[in-house]
Design a protein around this motif. Structure first.
Motif, short mmCIF file in Angstrom:
data_model
loop_
_atom_site.label_atom_id
_atom_site.label_comp_id
_atom_site.label_asym_id
_atom_site.label_seq_id
_atom_site.Cartn_x
_atom_site.Cartn_y
_atom_site.Cartn_z
N ASN A 97 0.82 -1.21 0.00
CA ASN A 97 0.00 0.00 0.00
C ASN A 97 0.86 1.27 0.00
O ASN A 97 0.49 2.29 0.56
CB ASN A 97 -0.98 0.00 1.16
N ARG A 98 2.02 1.19 -0.65
CA ARG A 98 2.94 2.33 -0.68
C ARG A 98 3.22 2.78 -2.11
O ARG A 98 3.45 1.95 -2.98
CB ARG A 98 4.30 1.96 -0.07
N GLN A 99 3.23 4.06 -2.32
CA GLN A 99 3.69 4.64 -3.58
C GLN A 99 5.20 4.89 -3.50
O GLN A 99 5.90 4.80 -4.49
CB GLN A 99 2.96 5.96 -3.87
N PHE A 100 5.67 5.20 -2.28
CA PHE A 100 7.07 5.57 -2.07
C PHE A 100 7.71 4.73 -0.97
O PHE A 100 7.05 4.34 -0.01
CB PHE A 100 7.17 7.04 -1.67
N TYR A 101 8.99 4.47 -1.13
CA TYR A 101 9.78 3.89 -0.05
C TYR A 101 10.03 4.96 1.00
O TYR A 101 9.80 6.15 0.76
CB TYR A 101 11.13 3.37 -0.59
N GLU A 102 10.52 4.57 2.15
CA GLU A 102 10.81 5.52 3.23
C GLU A 102 11.79 6.60 2.81
O GLU A 102 11.74 7.72 3.32
CB GLU A 102 11.33 4.78 4.46
N ASN A 103 12.67 6.30 1.85
CA ASN A 103 13.64 7.29 1.39
C ASN A 103 13.06 8.25 0.35
O ASN A 103 13.78 9.11 -0.17
CB ASN A 103 14.89 6.60 0.83
N GLY A 104 11.77 8.12 0.02
CA GLY A 104 11.11 9.02 -0.91
C GLY A 104 11.09 8.56 -2.35
O GLY A 104 10.44 9.17 -3.19
N GLU A 105 11.81 7.48 -2.65
CA GLU A 105 11.82 6.97 -4.02
C GLU A 105 10.54 6.18 -4.30
O GLU A 105 9.99 5.53 -3.42
CB GLU A 105 13.03 6.05 -4.24
N VAL A 106 10.09 6.24 -5.55
CA VAL A 106 8.90 5.52 -5.97
C VAL A 106 9.16 4.02 -5.90
O VAL A 106 10.24 3.55 -6.27
CB VAL A 106 8.50 5.93 -7.41
N VAL A 107 8.17 3.27 -5.45
CA VAL A 107 8.25 1.82 -5.41
C VAL A 107 8.23 1.31 -6.85
O VAL A 107 7.28 1.57 -7.60
CB VAL A 107 7.06 1.21 -4.61
N ILE A 108 9.29 0.62 -7.25
CA ILE A 108 9.39 0.05 -8.59
C ILE A 108 9.88 -1.39 -8.45
O ILE A 108 10.91 -1.64 -7.83
CB ILE A 108 10.37 0.84 -9.48
N SER A 109 9.14 -2.31 -9.05
CA SER A 109 9.52 -3.72 -8.98
C SER A 109 10.62 -4.04 -10.00
O SER A 109 10.92 -3.23 -10.88
CB SER A 109 8.31 -4.62 -9.25
N LYS A 110 11.15 -5.24 -9.92
CA LYS A 110 12.17 -5.69 -10.88
C LYS A 110 11.62 -5.78 -12.29
O LYS A 110 12.37 -5.77 -13.25
CB LYS A 110 12.73 -7.04 -10.44
N THR A 111 10.30 -5.89 -12.41
CA THR A 111 9.67 -5.98 -13.73
C THR A 111 9.07 -4.65 -14.18
O THR A 111 8.19 -4.61 -15.05
CB THR A 111 8.59 -7.09 -13.75
N ASN A 112 9.54 -3.57 -13.58
CA ASN A 112 9.10 -2.20 -13.92
C ASN A 112 7.63 -1.95 -13.66
O ASN A 112 6.95 -1.29 -14.44
CB ASN A 112 9.46 -1.85 -15.37
N ASP A 113 7.14 -2.47 -12.54
CA ASP A 113 5.80 -2.16 -12.07
C ASP A 113 5.94 -0.99 -11.10
O ASP A 113 6.76 -1.03 -10.19
CB ASP A 113 5.17 -3.37 -11.38
N ILE A 114 5.11 0.03 -11.31
CA ILE A 114 5.31 1.31 -10.65
C ILE A 114 4.26 1.59 -9.59
O ILE A 114 3.05 1.47 -9.83
CB ILE A 114 5.25 2.46 -11.70
N GLY A 115 4.72 1.99 -8.41
CA GLY A 115 3.88 2.58 -7.38
C GLY A 115 2.93 1.65 -6.64
O GLY A 115 3.07 0.44 -6.63
N ARG A 116 1.99 2.30 -6.01
CA ARG A 116 1.05 1.64 -5.11
C ARG A 116 0.30 0.49 -5.76
O ARG A 116 0.12 -0.58 -5.18
CB ARG A 116 0.06 2.69 -4.59
N TYR A 117 -0.13 0.70 -6.99
CA TYR A 117 -0.90 -0.33 -7.69
C TYR A 117 -0.06 -1.13 -8.69
O TYR A 117 -0.59 -1.91 -9.45
CB TYR A 117 -2.12 0.28 -8.39
#
Length: 78
Positions: free
Chosen positions: A9-29
């Motif tokens: 349920n996060r758009q960003f990591y604690e360091n402020g960077e956007v959550v991005i998976s190894k397969t280039n899936d972006i953000g909260r969803y």
């Protein structure tokens, strides 16, 4: 439930960077960038921004249902 399973349920990591998976899936969803970036941009949405990530997720849900998140179904179904 889907966002919780996809990204914690996060758009960003604690360091402020956007959550991005190894397969280039972006953000909260976890919107897949290679597949959806152009369409999202044509709609005026930036999937790297939290509100736009959610807006595009709603668009996906309205047009494709839960199919885009089927890989995490074991987590959110039921």
């Amino acid at each position: 439930k889907i966002a919780r399973c996809e990204s914690g349920n996060r758009q960003f990591y604690e360091n402020g960077e956007v959550v991005i998976s190894k397969t280039n899936d972006i953000g909260r969803y976890q919107i897949n960038e290679p597949t959806h970036y152009k369409k999202a941009k044509s709609m005026g949405l930036d999937i790297y921004k939290e509100a736009d990530n959610e807006a595009y997720a709603i668009e996906l849900y309205n047009t494709q249902g839960i199919k885009p998140w089927s890989a995490s179904k074991h987590c959110w179904s039921g």
